[in-house]
Structures are given as C-alpha cells and as structure tokens.
Design an enzyme around this catalytic site. Sequence first.
Site, PDB file in Angstrom:
ATOM      1  N   ASN A   1      -3.381  -1.521   7.965  1.00 57.50           N
ATOM      2  CA  ASN A   1      -3.499  -0.546   8.667  1.00 57.50           C
ATOM      3  C   ASN A   1      -3.531  -0.864  10.085  1.00 57.50           C
ATOM      4  OD1 ASN A   1      -4.035   2.436   9.679  1.00 57.50           O
ATOM      5  ND2 ASN A   1      -4.741   2.939   7.661  1.00 57.50           N
ATOM      6  N   ARG A   2      -4.441   0.125  11.182  1.00 58.06           N
ATOM      7  CA  ARG A   2      -4.244  -0.220  12.434  1.00 58.06           C
ATOM      8  C   ARG A   2      -5.346  -0.661  12.988  1.00 58.06           C
ATOM      9  NH1 ARG A   2      -1.072   4.064  10.796  1.00 58.06           N
ATOM     10  NH2 ARG A   2       0.974   4.115  11.786  1.00 58.06           N
TER      11      ARG A   2
ATOM     12  N   HIS B   1      -0.440  -3.416   9.952  1.00 57.16           N
ATOM     13  CA  HIS B   1      -0.672  -4.419   9.075  1.00 57.16           C
ATOM     14  C   HIS B   1      -0.417  -5.893   9.377  1.00 57.16           C
ATOM     15  CE1 HIS B   1      -0.443  -0.779   6.687  1.00 57.16           C
ATOM     16  NE2 HIS B   1       0.849  -0.514   6.920  1.00 57.16           N
TER      17      HIS B   1
ATOM     18  N   HIS C   1       0.990  -2.010  -0.490  1.00 56.97           N
ATOM     19  CA  HIS C   1       1.631  -0.798   0.154  1.00 56.97           C
ATOM     20  C   HIS C   1       2.894  -0.354  -0.821  1.00 56.97           C
ATOM     21  CE1 HIS C   1       3.172   1.786   3.271  1.00 56.97           C
ATOM     22  NE2 HIS C   1       2.292   1.243   4.250  1.00 56.97           N
TER      23      HIS C   1
ATOM     24  N   ASP D   1      -0.805  11.002   6.736  1.00 56.96           N
ATOM     25  CA  ASP D   1      -0.951   9.559   7.197  1.00 56.96           C
ATOM     26  C   ASP D   1      -2.325   9.327   7.526  1.00 56.96           C
ATOM     27  OD1 ASP D   1      -0.205   6.925   7.264  1.00 56.96           O
ATOM     28  OD2 ASP D   1       0.817   7.127   9.120  1.00 56.96           O
TER      29      ASP D   1
ATOM     30  N   GLU E   1      -3.198   3.655  -0.427  1.00 55.22           N
ATOM     31  CA  GLU E   1      -3.553   2.195  -0.039  1.00 55.22           C
ATOM     32  C   GLU E   1      -5.050   2.265   0.135  1.00 55.22           C
ATOM     33  OE1 GLU E   1      -0.976   1.253   3.456  1.00 55.22           O
ATOM     34  OE2 GLU E   1      -0.427   3.361   2.972  1.00 55.22           O
TER      35      GLU E   1
END
Length: 353
Positions: free
Chosen positions: A79-80, A105, A179, A243, A319
């Site tokens: 993720n971020r 990622h 993922h 998302d 995820e």
Amino acid sequence: MKVTKQTFGVLCDGTEVNLFTVKNDNMSFSATDYGCTLTSIVLNNKDGSKTDVLAGFSTLEGYINLKYCFGAVVGRFANRIGEAKFNLNGKEYQLDKNDGPNTLHGGFDGYDKMMWNGKAIKGKNYAGVKFTRFSPDGEQGFPGNVTISVSYILDNNNNLTCYYTAETDAATPINITNHAYFNLAGKGQITEHTVQMNSTKVLEVSEKLIPTGKLLDVAGTPFDFTTEKAIGKEIAQVGVGYDHCYVTEMYDPEDEQCGLPLDATDLVEFCTVKEPETGHEMTVFTNMEGCQFYTGNYIGGILGKNGITYASHDAFCLETQCFPDTPNQKDFPTCILQPGQTMKAKTIYSFKI
C-alpha cells in the site's frame, strides 16, 4: 495432495523461472518464483468443468512486462506511504515516488519483479510451496537486512493459506501481502458478486488515498458491507470504485500488541464473497488489522489470460495488511519490526465449491 514443478520461462539473463502446481481433489493453485506470484486458483466444478478464479496472465512475459502486481507479493511495505518518506529513530528515510508524491507497494523495484527461492512442502493433510528471499539493508530505501518467507499451503478443506514471516537486524517498517485479483465466475464483471464484511469502520483517505488518521463508521454509507450486498450496488457513489482499507476485528486500539502480528494462532473472519451464478464462495480469515478492498478500477485494457482483455471491475482484491502510511501515523498500530522479533502474518482464502 500433489505438488508438481515445471519450467515457466526464462528471464533475459538466463535465469530459469519455475511454476509449482498444488492439487487436492477439489481445486488447485499454481505459483511461480518470479514475484512469489499466484498465477491460478482453479476450482473443480460439480459438472466436471473447471473455473480459474484468479485474474492474471497465461505466460511469464505477461507478469514481466505489465504492472498492477497480479497475484504477486508486495512489500517491503504494501500500500501507500505518504510523501514517499518516513522518520524512524530520528532518521528520515526517502523512498521512491512511484504513485504521484507517494510510495506504493515498495516503489519502482517491487517484490513482484524479483526472483524468490521456492521449494515444495508437504504434510499429512496439506501441500504447498515455500518462497524465501533476502532483502538487503537499503533496498527500496528501507533500513535493515530482512529475511522473508512466504508459504502458500492448500489443505483438503479447500483452504489456501498465505503465511508470511520476516526477521530483521535493524528496526524497519514491514507490511507484506499478496495482491491477488479474484473473479469467482472466472470472467466478466464482479459487480454482481456479493460481499459481507465483519467490519464497521473504514480508513478515511485524502484525494491521494493517504489516510488522514481517522477511522470512519461505515453505517449508512456506500462503504457498508456489514450485511450482504452486491459490489456494484453503490459502487458509483465512491467514484471509480472501491480502493479502501477496512478495519478487521483484529484491531484493538487499547492493545499495545495490536499491529504487526508476532503470533499466527489467532485469526478473525473478515469477509465472505459469493458469486450467485456459479455458487462459488470465498471466505477470508486473517490476523491483520486491515484489509484493502480494491475493485480493479484501473485494469481496463489489460490483455490477460487466454487472450481476454480485462475491463474495469473485472476482478477484486482483498489485501490483508497493516494500515497504509503507518510509518507516518502515530495513532495507528505499529508496523515496525524490531531485531529479535519474527513477523507472522497469516491469511486464509477458504473456498466453497
């Protein structure tokens, strides 16, 4: 239970890439040591037909040439991470800006494009593949030498278990997940799939999808899946699609141990997904406090398996992970792995055929 191994292809430097296939009487999965990638999950239907419920590519070249991490492991931090940087023990670490101003990622050099060491594993009632790799200090900008293992294990009850471990010689953020892009019908839109989540909260995010630090109640919003609901019912109300990171029942703000899992014995049931036409079901169990629900919003136009061109919302991801941007969020459960600890993350995708 049966495990087979074959050559999947060869990289431009001559490295041979392997494909492992694990079968029980009802289903099978395949995984490759390129990207520690799940390439298929095939369900044996009662009429003798088979359904591959995993989106991806038919050849190694598809995984090499295209992004979006289809079926691959992502890390060192999934993720971020906002502004592509974080501070740890008084030092600032700069990461790749591969998602606008942020890191996604792990950056440009993702685990999905790296070779892993794979070997078959087998027990009395299970079989699978264990992948390992060594992530050196400074890789992707993160501190610490980290040894990582990922095991994909199938049992006779049609449970596909993903078990992730990591050890380090220096404090470092760690957040590893798979993922996989699922479609329980094997093709077409996933908007008629129904979802029921044991989750009453979702992380609020900015326009750049970075958490604000707030956990929002889902009740009365399009994010509410506490009762079974078709994915497409309110998807138009959340922009291009879902998302978002949902909060699982593992989250306990009063528990100092909440966060990076160091014990894989306690799991919670997070959600069940059903495909009404085939009757296929998948239930997800995890020991992580977050799960990113993504509805394949940006896969439109990608040429996938068997010559099929994917459209937006042709697959979904679940995820399991630490909360996004945790290194910069003081009120989130920790994601910092310390020397002497072993991270033990576990997720089960349980199929009903």
